[in-house]
Design an enzyme around this catalytic site. Structure first.
Site, short mmCIF file in Angstrom:
data_model
loop_
_atom_site.label_atom_id
_atom_site.label_comp_id
_atom_site.label_asym_id
_atom_site.label_seq_id
_atom_site.Cartn_x
_atom_site.Cartn_y
_atom_site.Cartn_z
CB CYS A 99 -0.90 -0.05 1.24
SG CYS A 99 -1.78 1.45 1.61
CB CYS A 121 0.32 1.94 4.09
SG CYS A 121 -1.37 1.33 3.93
#
Length: 101
Positions: free
Chosen positions: A29, A32
């Site tokens: 991600c 993230c």
């Protein structure tokens, strides 16, 4: 910053005597990874414990808290989630959304 797992989540988050911000994230991600340094700054500046939970390794916790997208931040206080922030945001917005300002 602490690494959270299914095994230590209860002790580190639910039984914590002060608020804990849980970062539900995954290796794949990009957003993230973008907010990781921001969370380190927030932890240092506000004295907030931040725990990172890899959702690929611990999907049962993701399901338990109804996490549908990454990154999702849940602020726990007294063992209960009290604030939720979804997505990567600038530090100022995260601080505001978490009620830290």
């Amino acid at each position: 910053m602490i690494t959270l797992t299914t095994d230590n989540f209860h002790e580190q988050v639910l039984k914590a005597d002060k608020p804990v911000l849980v970062d539900f994230w995954a290796e794949w991600c990009p957003p993230c990874r973008m907010i990781a340094p921001v969370l380190e700054e927030i932890e240092a500046e506000y004295g907030l414990t931040v725990g990172k939970l890899n959702t690929d390794e611990h999907p049962e916790l993701m399901a338990r808290y109804g996490i549908l997208g990454l990154p999702t931040l849940l602020l726990f206080d007294g063992g209960e989630p009290v604030k939720q922030v979804m997505g990567a945001k600038p530090k100022r917005m995260l601080v505001n959304d978490l009620g830290l300002s």
